[in-house]
Write a protein that holds these residues in place. Sequence first.
Motif, PDB file in Angstrom:
ATOM      1  N   UNK A 246       1.053  -1.342  -0.111  1.00 38.18           N
ATOM      2  CA  UNK A 246       0.016  -0.140  -0.038  1.00 38.18           C
ATOM      3  C   UNK A 246       0.923   1.302  -0.176  1.00 38.18           C
ATOM      4  N   UNK A 247       1.005   1.783  -1.185  1.00 34.47           N
ATOM      5  CA  UNK A 247       1.935   3.117  -1.147  1.00 34.47           C
ATOM      6  C   UNK A 247       0.868   4.373  -0.882  1.00 34.47           C
ATOM      7  N   UNK A 248       1.346   4.871   0.599  1.00 31.88           N
ATOM      8  CA  UNK A 248       0.833   5.950   1.038  1.00 31.88           C
ATOM      9  C   UNK A 248       1.498   7.163   0.715  1.00 31.88           C
ATOM     10  N   UNK A 249       1.110   7.645  -0.496  1.00 27.16           N
ATOM     11  CA  UNK A 249       1.560   8.741  -1.233  1.00 27.16           C
ATOM     12  C   UNK A 249       1.518  10.185  -0.540  1.00 27.16           C
ATOM     13  N   UNK A 250       2.202  10.926  -0.645  1.00 31.28           N
ATOM     14  CA  UNK A 250       2.370  12.524  -0.116  1.00 31.28           C
ATOM     15  C   UNK A 250       1.897  13.271  -1.362  1.00 31.28           C
ATOM     16  N   UNK A 287       8.243  14.155  -8.274  1.00 32.49           N
ATOM     17  CA  UNK A 287       7.737  13.224  -9.213  1.00 32.49           C
ATOM     18  C   UNK A 287       8.530  11.813  -9.450  1.00 32.49           C
ATOM     19  N   UNK A 288       9.986  12.375  -9.705  1.00 29.28           N
ATOM     20  CA  UNK A 288      10.990  11.297  -9.826  1.00 29.28           C
ATOM     21  C   UNK A 288      11.241  10.373  -8.881  1.00 29.28           C
ATOM     22  N   UNK A 289      11.258  10.829  -7.525  1.00 31.88           N
ATOM     23  CA  UNK A 289      11.114   9.880  -6.323  1.00 31.88           C
ATOM     24  C   UNK A 289      10.237   8.975  -6.128  1.00 31.88           C
ATOM     25  N   UNK A 290       8.794   9.617  -6.511  1.00 31.85           N
ATOM     26  CA  UNK A 290       7.714   8.893  -6.332  1.00 31.85           C
ATOM     27  C   UNK A 290       7.800   7.645  -7.248  1.00 31.85           C
ATOM     28  N   UNK A 291       8.115   7.781  -8.784  1.00 37.93           N
ATOM     29  CA  UNK A 291       8.393   6.941  -9.599  1.00 37.93           C
ATOM     30  C   UNK A 291       9.421   6.063  -9.097  1.00 37.93           C
ATOM     31  N   UNK A 292      10.530   6.475  -8.710  1.00 41.06           N
ATOM     32  CA  UNK A 292      11.680   5.838  -8.143  1.00 41.06           C
ATOM     33  C   UNK A 292      11.267   4.657  -7.035  1.00 41.06           C
ATOM     34  N   UNK A 306       1.318  -1.252   4.325  1.00 45.28           N
ATOM     35  CA  UNK A 306       1.514   0.310   4.099  1.00 45.28           C
ATOM     36  C   UNK A 306       3.007   0.655   4.135  1.00 45.28           C
ATOM     37  N   UNK A 307       3.394   1.418   3.066  1.00 46.54           N
ATOM     38  CA  UNK A 307       4.489   2.111   2.999  1.00 46.54           C
ATOM     39  C   UNK A 307       4.338   3.508   2.815  1.00 46.54           C
ATOM     40  N   UNK A 308       4.897   4.293   3.475  1.00 47.58           N
ATOM     41  CA  UNK A 308       4.843   5.691   3.260  1.00 47.58           C
ATOM     42  C   UNK A 308       5.607   5.949   1.957  1.00 47.58           C
ATOM     43  N   UNK A 309       5.087   6.840   1.089  1.00 50.07           N
ATOM     44  CA  UNK A 309       5.805   7.442  -0.130  1.00 50.07           C
ATOM     45  C   UNK A 309       6.109   9.002   0.032  1.00 50.07           C
TER      46      UNK A 309
END
Length: 385
Positions: A246-250, A287-292, A306-309
């Motif tokens: 679970x990618x918990x995006x900021x 954005x580039x760290x999100x993709x990475x 869950x993994x905080x992104x």
Amino acid sequence: QHSSRRHAMARAGKMMAMVMASVMASSAVCFSPSLPSMTRAGPMRRNGSNAKMQFGDFKLPEIKLPDFSNAFQPQPKPQAQPAQAKARVIAVTGSSGMVGSALCKSLEADGLEIVPIRRGENGQLQISSEDLANVDAIVHLAGENVATGSGPLGWLGIQAWSEAKKSEIIKSRKEGTEAVVEAINACPAGKKPKTLVCASGVGFYGYTTEDAVVDESSPMGTGFLAAEVCPTWEAAASQASCRVVIARLAPVLSNNGGALGKLLPIFNLGGGGIVGSGKQYFSWISLRDCVKGIRYMIDTPSLSGPVNLCSPQPVTNADFTSALGKALQRPTILPFPDFAVRLLFGQMGEEMLLGGQRAMPSKLQAAGFQFQDNTIDEALAATLK
């Protein structure tokens, strides 16, 4: 009399010498690796003395010392363990969105095969087990935008969260994720995806945490996103019969959309300023760290749940405002007071603009992930160039 004493002392000295010699001989036999096991029978003479030692049939024990003959020989190098095969075929929902399109571009640049999962005319995801045959992983990003409303100014988020809009936000995530999970679970054994990476948000932790640090071990917070959207989304994803992350995006920083895309025109005109008190924390990720990060989740089997992104360096709204103004070389002297935020944006403004989270990517960092943009200044410089 004196002569007798001297003879007695001489005899005692010879006897002592004989005993010491015997002890030393025995020691030499016990600790010398070159001496074989020995059987002594008969007289043994030491230092010319006439004294005799009778060993009889006594046999000293054989002592085997370690063989050091190869101690200094070069040893063969250990064989490297074969690396786990990385995913080569990736299915992506939301592939036309800001994050999805950047992810697909990154995957294609590395020669990976992309299987885009699109919506049908009814707005529902068109996905079946046949679409996922021999797919290694699926990234589920599709969902109704939480920061937009309806009408001419809907893109700005003016009164975005009407009851109809909130219902659509929940429905799109619940039904879309259920369709993805149903397709995964219907795949035959050996042909189903090994990994599902499903988006969620750091809004799970609520918007009233102030300066408290939150990570994956923190409880669910309060608010529409925390209590209704994220739990429903994550619960549906957890039913998949494969590894689920679970990618918990900021909020993702990009000049092509998202929060930053909306702010750029305002700040470029010199209308930027702090929102509310400016003390609320703003978790973010480039954005580039999100993709990475998403690609790292796909290829790291130890990550699940869950993994905080988000960046490990969250900032306050005041710090973000200052950094953006500096990057654009524009003043940031026009504050946006609380009452104006509530008037224009309603509940969405209360949770997403006046509230926030100080989230940390604890699990991602523990798994060895390295961020490319570690500070907000670095991220803005890379995004705006």
